[in-house]
Each structure stands twice: as C-alpha cells, then as structure tokens.
Design an enzyme around this catalytic site. Structure first.
Site, mmCIF file in Angstrom:
data_model
loop_
_atom_site.group_PDB
_atom_site.id
_atom_site.type_symbol
_atom_site.label_atom_id
_atom_site.label_comp_id
_atom_site.label_asym_id
_atom_site.label_seq_id
_atom_site.Cartn_x
_atom_site.Cartn_y
_atom_site.Cartn_z
ATOM 1 N N SER A 80 0.783 -1.394 0.174
ATOM 2 C CA SER A 80 -0.127 -0.110 0.066
ATOM 3 C C SER A 80 0.698 1.179 0.017
ATOM 4 O O SER A 80 0.594 2.042 -0.717
ATOM 5 C CB SER A 80 -0.819 0.033 1.273
ATOM 6 N N GLY A 133 -16.296 -18.550 1.258
ATOM 7 C CA GLY A 133 -15.628 -17.479 1.936
ATOM 8 C C GLY A 133 -16.407 -16.803 2.975
ATOM 9 O O GLY A 133 -17.747 -16.502 2.283
ATOM 10 N N GLY A 143 -14.692 -14.426 5.459
ATOM 11 C CA GLY A 143 -13.978 -13.891 6.374
ATOM 12 C C GLY A 143 -13.775 -12.128 5.804
ATOM 13 O O GLY A 143 -14.725 -11.635 5.416
ATOM 14 N N LYS A 198 -9.320 -4.199 11.979
ATOM 15 C CA LYS A 198 -10.401 -3.760 11.454
ATOM 16 C C LYS A 198 -11.596 -3.798 12.089
ATOM 17 O O LYS A 198 -12.601 -3.071 11.887
ATOM 18 C CB LYS A 198 -10.473 -5.040 10.146
ATOM 19 N N TYR A 218 -4.084 -12.625 -5.004
ATOM 20 C CA TYR A 218 -3.330 -12.204 -6.118
ATOM 21 C C TYR A 218 -1.836 -12.492 -6.142
ATOM 22 O O TYR A 218 -1.089 -11.992 -7.071
ATOM 23 C CB TYR A 218 -3.403 -10.462 -5.768
HETATM 24 P P1 NAD Z 1 -9.975 -14.978 6.376
HETATM 25 O O1 NAD Z 1 -9.171 -15.733 7.131
HETATM 26 O O2 NAD Z 1 -10.659 -13.985 7.090
HETATM 27 O O3 NAD Z 1 -11.045 -15.931 5.664
HETATM 28 C C1 NAD Z 1 -10.584 -16.954 4.956
HETATM 29 C C2 NAD Z 1 -11.750 -17.851 4.575
HETATM 30 O O4 NAD Z 1 -11.411 -19.072 3.805
HETATM 31 C C3 NAD Z 1 -12.869 -18.142 5.614
HETATM 32 O O5 NAD Z 1 -14.243 -18.184 5.291
HETATM 33 C C4 NAD Z 1 -12.394 -19.853 5.863
HETATM 34 O O6 NAD Z 1 -13.704 -20.273 6.374
HETATM 35 C C5 NAD Z 1 -12.036 -20.086 4.342
HETATM 36 N N1 NAD Z 1 -11.490 -21.280 4.441
HETATM 37 C C6 NAD Z 1 -10.291 -21.722 5.106
HETATM 38 N N2 NAD Z 1 -9.908 -22.613 4.840
HETATM 39 C C7 NAD Z 1 -10.675 -23.224 3.797
HETATM 40 C C8 NAD Z 1 -10.857 -24.652 3.247
HETATM 41 N N3 NAD Z 1 -10.006 -25.648 3.693
HETATM 42 N N4 NAD Z 1 -11.969 -24.811 2.663
HETATM 43 C C9 NAD Z 1 -12.700 -24.109 2.527
HETATM 44 N N5 NAD Z 1 -12.876 -22.893 2.872
HETATM 45 C C10 NAD Z 1 -11.662 -22.516 3.619
HETATM 46 O O7 NAD Z 1 -9.097 -14.445 5.089
HETATM 47 P P2 NAD Z 1 -9.291 -13.147 4.119
HETATM 48 O O8 NAD Z 1 -8.753 -12.059 4.631
HETATM 49 O O9 NAD Z 1 -10.986 -12.929 3.840
HETATM 50 O O10 NAD Z 1 -8.731 -13.496 2.898
HETATM 51 C C11 NAD Z 1 -9.074 -14.673 1.983
HETATM 52 C C12 NAD Z 1 -8.445 -14.540 0.530
HETATM 53 O O11 NAD Z 1 -8.779 -13.085 -0.027
HETATM 54 C C13 NAD Z 1 -6.972 -14.439 0.572
HETATM 55 O O12 NAD Z 1 -6.643 -15.397 -0.367
HETATM 56 C C14 NAD Z 1 -6.525 -13.112 0.430
HETATM 57 O O13 NAD Z 1 -5.094 -13.101 -0.264
HETATM 58 C C15 NAD Z 1 -7.411 -12.725 -0.472
HETATM 59 N N6 NAD Z 1 -7.812 -11.161 -0.313
HETATM 60 C C16 NAD Z 1 -7.675 -10.325 -1.479
HETATM 61 C C17 NAD Z 1 -7.766 -8.883 -1.527
HETATM 62 C C18 NAD Z 1 -7.768 -8.137 -2.699
HETATM 63 O O14 NAD Z 1 -7.795 -6.971 -2.649
HETATM 64 N N7 NAD Z 1 -7.584 -8.836 -3.757
HETATM 65 C C19 NAD Z 1 -8.191 -8.366 -0.096
HETATM 66 C C20 NAD Z 1 -8.163 -9.399 1.041
HETATM 67 C C21 NAD Z 1 -8.121 -10.608 0.945
#
Ligand code: NAD
Length: 299
Positions: free
Chosen positions: A35, A144, A146, A84, A247
C-alpha cells in the site's frame, strides 16, 4: 546538484514540507504491505502533497494511534488485521457498508471527526466494472466468509446483485457468514443464502446457475497453491465470470481450471486490490487514483 531520489535540482518544495498531509496504515505485522508504494507513487504522479506511512500497531496500541490521527491532524489511515473490527469503538461515524460488515479498512479525518469505511467490496465491484461486468441484477456464488468475502457480499448486495449464494466450511467464520446473511436481508433487496460447502451437489448446481463465481477463501494462496474448491472444469460455463481474490500467485489453480473449461472472463485479485486502494485514495484526496499507471509500474 540533482537529488538522487527525486531527480529534482535544488531543494524540493511542495512535497514533504510543512504542508504535507499524512496518511497511515495501522496493522501488525504490516512491513510487507504494497500500500505505501501504491499510494506514494499515485501522490507523486498527481503532484499531491501527501505521504503514506506504515505503523506497526496491534490492538494494544490502537486507541493511542487513533487518537493521534486527531491530535496530529492526519488526513486519515488504512487499518488492517488485527484492527479492522477493534477500531470501530474509537471512531465517530461509519459508512453504511462498514456498519453492515462490522469492519473498517479506511479512516477519514474531517476536522477531528473520524469516519470509518470499508473499501474492499468497492474494489471488487469496481474491478469487475473495469472489465465490463456490472454486478447489478446478477447471481453470484461466493465461497468464503472472512475479511474479504464479507465486504464483497455486502457491497455486491448494496450495488444491486440479484442473488448471492454463500458457501463456507463450518469453521470459526461460520457465525460471521450468518451475520452477513442477516444484515444483507435486513438492509437490501438482494436474495441471499448460506450453505455448507460439504453439500457439493448444491455447490455445483449453484455455480451452474450463476453469472459469477467468486472465491474469497484462502485456498489458492500459500500454503494452499496446489488446491482449489472447484477442480472439475465441467462445473463452469463459458460465459460466466470466475474471480479469485488471491493475487499471489497471479494464476491460481482455480483460474487454471476455469481456463481449461474455456471460461472467457477469469480474473485474479490484483484489480480488486488496486481499486480498493483507489477508493480510499479518493476518500482522502477527492482525486481519482491513476490506476492504469499504478498497475503498470507496480504489478
Ligand atoms: P480470512 O482468514 O478472513 O477468511 C478465510 C476464509 O477461507 C474463511 O471463510 C474460511 O472459512 C475459508 N477457508 C479456510 N480454509 C478453507 C478450506 N480448507 N476450505 C474452504 N474454505 C476455507 O481471510 P481473508 O482476509 O478473507 O482472505 C481470503 C482471501 O482473500 C486470501 O486469499 C486473500 O489473499 C484474499 N484477499 C484479497 C484482497 C484483494 O484486494 N484482492 C483483499 C483481501 C483479501
């Protein structure tokens, strides 16, 4: 003599001087973040007298850090894990989306009044718009529940998605998924459901009926690079969008399966990342981030 960093001859004015606006990023750990590079290059490109710095702040130092936004008259800050949700109690106001997500990633300071926003969902919707796809009126299957999935679901519902079908494993995020469904039902006209991912028939059927499948789980990124929640290309249809929020790596296993299926619109999470930054940038500066330039020089 020419300054080696800026290439400017003589003293630098209008940049890092007595008038510079400070933006922070408060999280722990955070030194790895892209960032600062993204925002500082955008400020420089537009000639804006702002600077963006990382501060290693966890829950323990958060109150003092947020007070400092007011005390030092900072323009604002980004907030990331583990702050957050925790940060909300120290703010004066929340945007509707931040309230629904119960999470904030951007703070704006208007003369001592701190407002919390969440821009990840805006970034998701905008990155699709950049590719010519409008979420309005569409059916989305979303895995997802999260930090990424919640704002994606909420913003998509606020922006007129017709239906969101959430699937998740029954882990610690399940209660958050239930909260998201409830708040979307209470605040929007979007039809929303939550199903356990173990119901693979329902998952397959849902994808077949969807305009977009978005994976916002941690599957696909390290240490799960060789995994995907959909491994059979026949689950996809060619005209749909397949979106992976991951990403890094740039091409995930899910994206390869979608490409094998001949899906025409397969996207990674870079566009979402840049566009969530651009939304925060606009809140602080009132200007559009030069996103094409940022993508070209950084990603
Ligand atoms: P988080 O830990 O808050 O949530 C992870 C999610 O994955 C949860 O819902 C969990 O239940 C699920 N999960 C974990 N293991 C699993 C499995 N074996 N099978 C099925 N589901 C499973 O993480 P987050 O912050 O929400 O991030 C999630 C993804 O989003 C990451 O890959 C992160 O890099 C990506 N992300 C991208 C951006 C972007 O701007 N592109 C921003 C934030 C996060």
């Amino acid at each position: 003599m020419t300054n080696k960093i800026t290439g400017v001859n003589g003293p630098i004015t209008g940049w890092l001087d007595g008038h510079t606006y400070l933006i922070g990023l408060m999280a722990y750990p955070i030194r790895h973040s892209m960032s600062p590079t993204m925002h500082n290059n955008a400020f420089a490109k537009l000639g804006l007298n702002y600077t963006y710095l990382c501060f290693e702040v966890g829950n323990d130092k958060l109150k003092g850090a947020v007070d400092a936004i007011r005390t030092l008259d900072m323009r604002g800050s980004n907030v990331s894990m583990p702050n957050k949700k925790e940060v909300i109690q120290y703010l004066d106001k929340l945007s509707p989306a931040a309230k629904m997500c119960d999470a904030v990633n951007t703070i704006v300071n208007d003369h001592g009044v701190l407002t919390g926003y969440t821009t990840d969902g805006i970034g998701f919707v905008q990155s699709l718009k950049d590719e010519g796809f409008d979420i309005k009126g569409k059916i989305m299957t979303l895995t997802g529940a999260g930090g990424a999935a919640t704002p994606i679901a909420v913003q998509s519902a606020l922006d007129g998605a017709k239906e969101i079908r959430m699937f998740n494993i029954r882990d610690k995020n399940w209660p958050q998924a239930e909260k998201t469904v409830k708040t979307i039902r209470e605040n929007t006209d979007c039809k929303v459901s939550l199903t356990e991912l173990s119901d693979q028939e329902a998952f397959k059927q849902s994808i077949a009926e969807s305009d977009i499948y978005c994976d916002a789980t941690s599957i696909g990124m390290k240490p799960f690079e060789d995994k995907t929640l959909v491994s059979d290309p026949s689950w996809f249809h060619q005209d749909m969008v397949v979106f992976d929020t991951v990403y890094s790596p740039r091409t995930t296993k899910l994206m390869r399966v979608a490409q094998e299926a001949g899906v025409k619109h397969v996207y990674d999470g870079i566009g979402m990342m840049i566009d969530q930054g651009a939304a925060s940038f606009k809140l602080w500066t009132g200007k559009e981030m030069p996103t094409d330039y940022i993508r070209e020089i950084i990603f």
